[in-house]
Design an enzyme around this catalytic site. Structure first.
Site, PDB file in Angstrom:
ATOM      1  N   HIS A  37       0.660  -1.220  -0.060  1.00 34.85           N
ATOM      2  CA  HIS A  37      -0.108  -0.058   0.045  1.00 34.85           C
ATOM      3  C   HIS A  37       0.940   1.153  -0.062  1.00 34.85           C
ATOM      4  O   HIS A  37       0.639   2.318  -0.870  1.00 34.85           O
ATOM      5  CB  HIS A  37      -0.851   0.034   1.182  1.00 34.85           C
ATOM      6  CG  HIS A  37      -1.917  -0.957   1.474  1.00 34.85           C
ATOM      7  ND1 HIS A  37      -1.784  -1.954   2.329  1.00 34.85           N
ATOM      8  CD2 HIS A  37      -3.091  -1.393   0.739  1.00 34.85           C
ATOM      9  CE1 HIS A  37      -2.713  -2.848   2.201  1.00 34.85           C
ATOM     10  NE2 HIS A  37      -3.487  -2.534   1.384  1.00 34.85           N
ATOM     11  N   LEU A 148      -0.519  -3.667  -9.092  1.00 32.67           N
ATOM     12  CA  LEU A 148      -0.596  -4.843  -9.994  1.00 32.67           C
ATOM     13  C   LEU A 148      -0.513  -6.252  -9.478  1.00 32.67           C
ATOM     14  O   LEU A 148      -0.513  -7.156  -9.943  1.00 32.67           O
ATOM     15  CB  LEU A 148       0.636  -4.635 -11.019  1.00 32.67           C
ATOM     16  CG  LEU A 148       0.566  -3.777 -12.002  1.00 32.67           C
ATOM     17  CD1 LEU A 148       1.874  -3.121 -12.714  1.00 32.67           C
ATOM     18  CD2 LEU A 148      -0.549  -3.919 -13.171  1.00 32.67           C
ATOM     19  N   SER A 186      -2.706  -8.200   3.057  1.00 38.83           N
ATOM     20  CA  SER A 186      -3.065  -7.987   4.572  1.00 38.83           C
ATOM     21  C   SER A 186      -3.288  -9.437   4.710  1.00 38.83           C
ATOM     22  O   SER A 186      -3.446  -9.663   6.259  1.00 38.83           O
ATOM     23  CB  SER A 186      -4.276  -6.984   4.435  1.00 38.83           C
ATOM     24  OG  SER A 186      -4.062  -5.890   3.905  1.00 38.83           O
ATOM     25  N   ARG A 187      -3.717 -10.211   4.030  1.00 38.56           N
ATOM     26  CA  ARG A 187      -4.263 -11.341   4.191  1.00 38.56           C
ATOM     27  C   ARG A 187      -3.071 -12.373   4.573  1.00 38.56           C
ATOM     28  O   ARG A 187      -3.271 -13.531   5.448  1.00 38.56           O
ATOM     29  CB  ARG A 187      -4.935 -12.212   3.153  1.00 38.56           C
ATOM     30  CG  ARG A 187      -6.190 -11.715   2.865  1.00 38.56           C
ATOM     31  CD  ARG A 187      -7.093 -12.324   1.582  1.00 38.56           C
ATOM     32  NE  ARG A 187      -8.171 -11.844   1.681  1.00 38.56           N
ATOM     33  CZ  ARG A 187      -8.823 -10.892   0.769  1.00 38.56           C
ATOM     34  NH1 ARG A 187      -8.008 -10.357  -0.109  1.00 38.56           N
ATOM     35  NH2 ARG A 187     -10.066 -10.487   0.588  1.00 38.56           N
TER      36      ARG A 187
HETATM   37  P1  AMP Z   1      -6.286  -3.805  -0.516  1.00 39.73           P
HETATM   38  O1  AMP Z   1      -6.306  -2.968   0.781  1.00 39.73           O
HETATM   39  O2  AMP Z   1      -5.879  -5.487  -0.488  1.00 39.73           O
HETATM   40  O3  AMP Z   1      -7.600  -3.607  -1.502  1.00 39.73           O
HETATM   41  O4  AMP Z   1      -5.344  -3.095  -1.620  1.00 39.73           O
HETATM   42  C1  AMP Z   1      -5.293  -1.826  -1.908  1.00 39.73           C
HETATM   43  C2  AMP Z   1      -4.381  -1.415  -3.118  1.00 39.73           C
HETATM   44  O5  AMP Z   1      -2.961  -1.913  -2.711  1.00 39.73           O
HETATM   45  C3  AMP Z   1      -4.868  -2.115  -4.329  1.00 39.73           C
HETATM   46  O6  AMP Z   1      -4.508  -1.483  -5.446  1.00 39.73           O
HETATM   47  C4  AMP Z   1      -3.819  -3.481  -4.229  1.00 39.73           C
HETATM   48  O7  AMP Z   1      -3.468  -3.762  -5.528  1.00 39.73           O
HETATM   49  C5  AMP Z   1      -2.431  -2.597  -3.581  1.00 39.73           C
HETATM   50  N1  AMP Z   1      -1.721  -3.613  -3.125  1.00 39.73           N
HETATM   51  C6  AMP Z   1      -1.858  -4.633  -2.167  1.00 39.73           C
HETATM   52  N2  AMP Z   1      -0.822  -5.251  -2.136  1.00 39.73           N
HETATM   53  C7  AMP Z   1      -0.158  -4.878  -2.871  1.00 39.73           C
HETATM   54  C8  AMP Z   1       1.472  -5.420  -3.231  1.00 39.73           C
HETATM   55  N3  AMP Z   1       2.117  -6.328  -2.346  1.00 39.73           N
HETATM   56  N4  AMP Z   1       2.149  -4.626  -4.064  1.00 39.73           N
HETATM   57  C9  AMP Z   1       1.610  -3.436  -4.611  1.00 39.73           C
HETATM   58  N5  AMP Z   1       0.301  -3.091  -4.546  1.00 39.73           N
HETATM   59  C10 AMP Z   1      -0.582  -3.810  -3.516  1.00 39.73           C
END
Ligand code: AMP
Length: 291
Positions: A37, A148, A186-187
């Site tokens: 993030h 991505l 996060s998981r």
């Molecule tokens: P989430 O909180 O999982 O919905 O993720 C929020 C944003 O962070 C989304 O655009 C995800 O693709 C991005 N994101 C989550 N994990 C990663 C990661 N390891 N590398 C790059 N972007 C991430």
């Protein structure tokens, strides 16, 4: 940094910022922030006057109640991290504020949604489309930042922005990985010690697929079989899907002109992990992180 909890205040704030000719970079998240993030936020910080991050665990995009219940949350910790990144506003609405009454409209996908997570998580992308349409209208950003790691989401959001003529630039950000190659998520906190220890094989399997593509005379099925086989021998988790498709259209007919995505999902006891690599037609990595 200011935490905004109501839609009205967020709309008034962005309206005022636009009147002052400030550009707004927006990073939608579900919180429990990690370096993945933060890479999106850093990118937004470089390119915009104002950075808005939303934290909203969107019930509409969870196709399993247990996944929604188990989703980790810690606003206090997240706020500290956001302050360190010099974020201007965190938008933290409640579910009741976002969905006060039954929705009158449904959004669904014509393209890019019948494969990968679109096929295995019914309703997921419909929920993503709904929440992002709402958030784009509420935050009214100039640029949005998506990781991505969720490459299909990037492809779907690209379709949303184009079809609905949102005047927003989509900025895709490369996947951030742990030192052993595991994509940050996060998981990951919901993995057992043994599951976490073996999870690096997921990224390794993608690199095996890449090697095959770099050598000549491969077929899509060869790549899928190679990875499937590799994962079945190295993981205790259950392989949900392995696929090799064009990117960003996510079709099966790959020619020498197409960029290629190799994508994998694995189900563990309390977490489902996804990962992918996107390659140029010759098999080189398409997006590299700067770090
Ligand atoms: P989430 O909180 O999982 O919905 O993720 C929020 C944003 O962070 C989304 O655009 C995800 O693709 C991005 N994101 C989550 N994990 C990663 C990661 N390891 N590398 C790059 N972007 C991430």
């Amino acid at each position: 940094m200011k935490t905004i909890k109501t839609i009205e205040e967020m709309q008034l704030t962005q309206d005022e910022l636009h009147k002052q000719q400030k550009s707004i970079g927006f990073v939608p998240t579900m919180g429990y922030l990690h370096d993945g993030h933060l890479a999106l936020i850093k990118e937004a910080r470089k390119e915009n006057d104002i950075v808005v991050v939303s934290i909203f665990v969107n019930p509409l995009q969870f196709n399993q109640a247990s996944d929604l219940d188990q989703y980790p949350r810690d606003l206090e910790r997240d706020e500290k991290l956001l302050i360190e990144e010099a974020v201007d506003y965190v938008f933290y609405p409640s579910s009741d504020a976002m969905y006060p009454k039954p929705l009158s409209i449904d959004l669904s996908l014509n393209r890019r949604g019948d494969v990968l997570c679109g096929a295995t998580r019914p309703g997921h992308f419909e929920g993503v489309l709904m929440v992002l349409t709402k958030l784009f209208n509420i935050v009214n950003p100039n640029r949005v930042y998506f990781g991505l790691k969720d490459a299909q989401q990037v492809a779907v959001v690209d379709g949303l922005i184009n079809d609905f003529n949102f005047n927003i630039e989509l900025v895709p950000v490369p996947t951030v990985r742990e030192v052993d190659g595991v994509a940050m998520s996060s998981r990951n906190v919901n993995l057992s010690t043994d599951e976490r220890r073996e999870a690096h094989h997921i990224y390794k399997s993608l690199l095996e697929g890449q090697q095959l593509i770099q050598a000549s005379n491969w077929t899509r099925q060869d790549v899928i079989d190679e990875i499937d086989n590799f994962l079945k021998h190295t993981l205790s988790g259950q392989v949900d899907y392995v696929d090799c498709l064009t990117y960003p259209d996510l079709t099966r007919e790959i020619t020498e002109k197409h960029d290629i995505i190799i994508a994998v999902a694995v189900k563990y006891q309390n977490a489902r992990l996804i990962d992918n690599i996107i390659l140029t037609p010759s098999g080189d990595v398409k997006y590299r992180s700067e770090t």
